[in-house]
Design a protein around this motif. Structure first.
Motif, PDB file in Angstrom:
ATOM      1  N   HIS A 222      17.717  20.140  41.631  1.00 16.69           N
ATOM      2  CA  HIS A 222      18.000  20.111  40.193  1.00 16.69           C
ATOM      3  C   HIS A 222      16.854  20.611  39.311  1.00 16.69           C
ATOM      4  O   HIS A 222      17.103  21.081  38.198  1.00 16.69           O
ATOM      5  CB  HIS A 222      18.360  18.680  39.765  1.00 16.69           C
ATOM      6  CG  HIS A 222      19.575  18.130  40.433  1.00 16.69           C
ATOM      7  ND1 HIS A 222      20.847  18.459  40.033  1.00 16.69           N
ATOM      8  CD2 HIS A 222      19.704  17.279  41.481  1.00 16.69           C
ATOM      9  CE1 HIS A 222      21.725  17.825  40.796  1.00 16.69           C
ATOM     10  NE2 HIS A 222      21.050  17.104  41.684  1.00 16.69           N
ATOM     11  N   GLU A 223      15.617  20.467  39.765  1.00 15.33           N
ATOM     12  CA  GLU A 223      14.457  20.854  38.951  1.00 15.33           C
ATOM     13  C   GLU A 223      13.452  21.647  39.784  1.00 15.33           C
ATOM     14  O   GLU A 223      12.268  21.302  39.859  1.00 15.33           O
ATOM     15  CB  GLU A 223      13.779  19.591  38.383  1.00 15.33           C
ATOM     16  CG  GLU A 223      14.656  18.710  37.525  1.00 15.33           C
ATOM     17  CD  GLU A 223      14.889  19.275  36.138  1.00 15.33           C
ATOM     18  OE1 GLU A 223      14.310  20.323  35.812  1.00 15.33           O
ATOM     19  OE2 GLU A 223      15.642  18.647  35.367  1.00 15.33           O
ATOM     20  N   PRO A 224      13.893  22.743  40.413  1.00 14.61           N
ATOM     21  CA  PRO A 224      12.987  23.485  41.305  1.00 14.61           C
ATOM     22  C   PRO A 224      11.760  24.058  40.594  1.00 14.61           C
ATOM     23  O   PRO A 224      10.687  24.155  41.194  1.00 14.61           O
ATOM     24  CB  PRO A 224      13.877  24.595  41.866  1.00 14.61           C
ATOM     25  CG  PRO A 224      14.992  24.741  40.871  1.00 14.61           C
ATOM     26  CD  PRO A 224      15.224  23.363  40.340  1.00 14.61           C
ATOM     27  N   THR A 225      11.909  24.412  39.330  1.00 19.57           N
ATOM     28  CA  THR A 225      10.773  24.968  38.593  1.00 19.57           C
ATOM     29  C   THR A 225       9.671  23.928  38.424  1.00 19.57           C
ATOM     30  O   THR A 225       8.477  24.222  38.598  1.00 19.57           O
ATOM     31  CB  THR A 225      11.216  25.479  37.206  1.00 19.57           C
ATOM     32  OG1 THR A 225      12.221  26.472  37.382  1.00 19.57           O
ATOM     33  CG2 THR A 225      10.041  26.087  36.452  1.00 19.57           C
ATOM     34  N   LEU A 226      10.063  22.691  38.092  1.00 22.75           N
ATOM     35  CA  LEU A 226       9.083  21.616  37.953  1.00 22.75           C
ATOM     36  C   LEU A 226       8.350  21.371  39.265  1.00 22.75           C
ATOM     37  O   LEU A 226       7.129  21.190  39.289  1.00 22.75           O
ATOM     38  CB  LEU A 226       9.777  20.325  37.496  1.00 22.75           C
ATOM     39  CG  LEU A 226      10.437  20.333  36.119  1.00 22.75           C
ATOM     40  CD1 LEU A 226      11.122  18.999  35.859  1.00 22.75           C
ATOM     41  CD2 LEU A 226       9.406  20.614  35.038  1.00 22.75           C
TER      42      LEU A 226
END
Length: 297
Positions: A222-226
């Protein structure tokens, strides 16, 4: 990467059973019930036992720690509760954001009761409210902020508040602080993991490996960039939670003799990063997300 869920914990200390009985006893003394939820996990931190105890009492939901949650998701949850006929407010109990709106909402919900008192010639009676929620969700911090003083003891530790205290707020409102109450059995083990991540469950009683793997799997999905920005993981290192754990351990120097990764240390590094908000503003529970159950043999 599919997010595999494993049983995390079953935890129901004796004082919480006592707290449930106490809430049942004191419910008849209050006019409005405040249910405090964690804005990062509004569904996982919503104790179904509390909803049963509230019954038909006027009821307001508070999404606390909104400063740590995804703002867009918080708005969606407020709308979700509104559509269900429940007043909901986002607050940050530490700095007092949303507290004035909370007091106004409680007074508004109590107005029909006040009107009945006036018809009976009863004047000057304070509105009584009870704050309910799971451990470490910020009940005592909220009361302290509303009262303008350290009226209740606080601690960043589940299960700290065990007694009962009435606290006067202004001229017309009294608050009853209550111990945090978890439910007797965690049927949804994904919810249990999220409660563990956010500190609602004592760190001594759950499987840390399972919790951290579920945290990494959630971030990857859900939050791969983070996840990438924090740990600089390559595509190859992100093929599984095990490869991610090893890569993060090596980058953070969580090693023992022979260059072997100290997995316990790296798990605690990741948990600390999350709890210190170094992984970003994350709301784990989505309004449309279905519970995830694990059959236990």
């Amino acid at each position: 990467m599919s997010q595999e869920i494993f049983p995390v914990v079953q935890w129901f200390p004796g004082h919480m059973a006592k707290a449930t009985r106490m809430i049942t006893e004191h419910k008849k003394k209050v006019d409005v019930v405040i249910e405090l939820l964690d804005a990062r996990i509004p569904r996982s931190s919503a104790n179904p036992v509390i909803r049963e105890l509230v019954g038909d009492k006027p009821h307001v939901v508070i999404l606390n720690k909104c400063d740590l949650a995804n703002p867009k998701a918080t708005k969606e949850w407020i709308e979700f509760f509104k559509n269900d006929g429940i007043h909901a407010i986002a607050i940050d109990s530490k700095n007092g954001k949303g507290n004035k709106q909370l007091v106004k909402t409680v007074e508004s919900l109590a107005q029909p009761i006040i009107d009945r008192w006036l018809k009976k010639g009863i004047k000057g009676r304070t509105v009584r409210t009870m704050i309910l929620g799971i451990p470490n969700v910020g009940k005592s911090t909220l009361i302290n902020k509303l009262a303008g003083s350290a009226a209740t003891r606080t601690a960043n530790k589940p299960g700290h508040t065990r007694g009962q205290q009435w606290v006067k707020v202004g001229k017309n409102l009294e608050l009853l602080d209550t111990p945090g109450v978890l439910w007797p059995k965690f049927e949804d083990q994904r919810a249990a993991a999220r409660l563990a991540m956010t500190g609602a469950i004592s760190d001594d009683v759950y499987d840390l490996d399972s919790v951290i793997k579920q945290l990494l799997a959630y971030l990857e999905e859900h939050e791969p960039t983070l996840l990438h920005e924090r740990y600089k993981l390559t595509e190859e290192e992100r093929t599984s939670v095990d490869t991610m754990l090893e890569a993060i351990g090596r980058r953070r120097g969580c090693l023992v003799s022979g260059g072997v990764v100290d997995y316990d240390k790296v798990r605690r590094v990741i948990l600390t990063d999350y709890r210190n908000n170094k992984l970003g503003y994350i709301t784990f529970d989505g309004v449309d997300e279905e519970p995830y159950y694990v059959d236990e043999e």
